[in-house]
Design a protein around this motif. Sequence first.
Motif, mmCIF file in Angstrom:
data_model
loop_
_atom_site.group_PDB
_atom_site.id
_atom_site.type_symbol
_atom_site.label_atom_id
_atom_site.label_comp_id
_atom_site.label_asym_id
_atom_site.label_seq_id
_atom_site.Cartn_x
_atom_site.Cartn_y
_atom_site.Cartn_z
ATOM 1 N N ASP A 1 0.849 -1.195 0.000
ATOM 2 C CA ASP A 1 0.000 0.000 0.000
ATOM 3 C C ASP A 1 0.882 1.242 0.000
ATOM 4 O O ASP A 1 2.119 1.136 -0.002
ATOM 5 C CB ASP A 1 -0.902 0.011 1.233
ATOM 6 C CG ASP A 1 -2.260 0.664 0.960
ATOM 7 O OD1 ASP A 1 -2.306 1.589 0.130
ATOM 8 O OD2 ASP A 1 -3.251 0.240 1.576
ATOM 9 N N GLU B 1 1.313 5.991 3.867
ATOM 10 C CA GLU B 1 0.363 6.629 4.788
ATOM 11 C C GLU B 1 -0.850 5.757 5.088
ATOM 12 O O GLU B 1 -1.565 5.992 6.075
ATOM 13 C CB GLU B 1 -0.105 7.973 4.198
ATOM 14 C CG GLU B 1 -0.825 7.836 2.872
ATOM 15 C CD GLU B 1 -1.147 9.192 2.246
ATOM 16 O OE1 GLU B 1 -2.095 9.243 1.452
ATOM 17 O OE2 GLU B 1 -0.449 10.172 2.553
ATOM 18 N N ASN B 2 -1.085 4.733 4.258
ATOM 19 C CA ASN B 2 -2.252 3.872 4.470
ATOM 20 C C ASN B 2 -1.917 2.534 5.119
ATOM 21 O O ASN B 2 -2.819 1.742 5.397
ATOM 22 C CB ASN B 2 -2.952 3.597 3.130
ATOM 23 C CG ASN B 2 -3.511 4.857 2.504
ATOM 24 O OD1 ASN B 2 -3.868 5.802 3.203
ATOM 25 N ND2 ASN B 2 -3.589 4.871 1.179
ATOM 26 N N ARG C 1 -1.338 -0.461 7.530
ATOM 27 C CA ARG C 1 -2.004 -0.771 8.796
ATOM 28 C C ARG C 1 -1.212 -1.716 9.673
ATOM 29 O O ARG C 1 -1.485 -1.850 10.861
ATOM 30 C CB ARG C 1 -3.379 -1.375 8.502
ATOM 31 C CG ARG C 1 -4.412 -0.350 8.036
ATOM 32 C CD ARG C 1 -5.630 -1.028 7.461
ATOM 33 N NE ARG C 1 -5.354 -1.604 6.146
ATOM 34 C CZ ARG C 1 -6.219 -2.332 5.461
ATOM 35 N NH1 ARG C 1 -7.389 -2.628 6.009
ATOM 36 N NH2 ARG C 1 -5.921 -2.808 4.273
#
Length: 414
Positions: A48, A51-52, A54
């Motif tokens: 990803d 910033e995204n 997880r």
Amino acid sequence: MEENNQLTETKENGQTRAFRARWIVPISRPPIQDGIIIINQDKILEVDQVENARREASETIDLGNSVIFPGFVNVHTHLDQISPPSKPADYYSYLRYIRDFNREVEPTTKIDAVKQNIENIHRFGTVALTDFTTDGASFEPLLASPLFARIFYEITGFKNIDATLIFRKYQNMIKEEIVNKRVTKHLAPSSPWALSQNLLKEIGISERHIAVHMNMTEDENTFFLSGSGKIKQFLLSIEDFDYGWKIPGMNAVRYFFDYHFYAKHNILVHMNHADESDIELLKTFSAKVNICVCPRVSRDLNLGRPPISMFLEKGVNVCLGTEGLSGVSDLDIRKEIGICVDEFGLSPEIAVKCATLNGAYAIGFHKEVGSLELGKTAKCCVLDMNGEKSNDPYELIAKSVKPVAWLNEIGSYI
């Protein structure tokens, strides 16, 4: 929600590591700028934008101005070949050189060639391949390598009377106590013109996966349409012509499929002289058909020009192979990508996809390799972008002459 469940269910053992890069090219979706890929052991956990992301990682390595992408899939090689003393003058010189080599070479020389070619093909960024072999010399070296592979035992024998004996011989060769899903064995016809109908039928019945040299030269169509020409002369010269053979009166592709010599999964290698009617015919069969083009050897041996754009326009799964060292100087799949872009007009994106995800689908390892997705192998490639003029990651992969690095071997992670 489904992706969150997958993230939760993925098992983690050992160290989880994250790699940042200017570009990540998953292939299965658009390139990700300022991307991150998180891996654990030999599997991908997440891909990803930074910033995204997880997941937490125990270590994050910033690769800076670089691009991360899947390892290549070389759908047609001959790992046991070595470079001839001089370049074959034509197709039939090429065939005679290979025939003489297989008859005269010492087994240890073949094994050494296989090991060296595996080392080189891996260095070029290849993670999976298919290999054509006459005697299985590549099996144990491939088991010891990090590569995914389908090994096709290449069969010839045009006389119907010899079919049963030849088939049993090769059946015995592929029997193996070692069961390994990463390296599998299969029987394969060398070319439709090189086998009797009985032998072709036996292989088609026994195998789920088949690869076959098809339409490598226009002489194949001449042979099946009229029973004459250079292929007949070649078979006569090696004393393997069957005088009881009945001329089919149709071209090579129609002969192979109308006579039901195909399997459930098929790779047609070369297809230099196929036309739109051949592709329309293939669509009428329920079998899965992939076309593997080898642009360098086709060009260098003057074999013809595969109609790659037509194949793609017709919805065919097109993939790439290098052939063996008898026909090309090395097993670098990026050179095939470059020719597809420079000489056939493919976009870098399409050419790279042919050498990754399309190839993975063709050989049946699409759940393991071919794209950067959750659960697939972490054996993916990295290219340094410093000094490159283009900001297009696909163009960089297709055109850069810089060596690739393996992501899972960077730093202390091996």
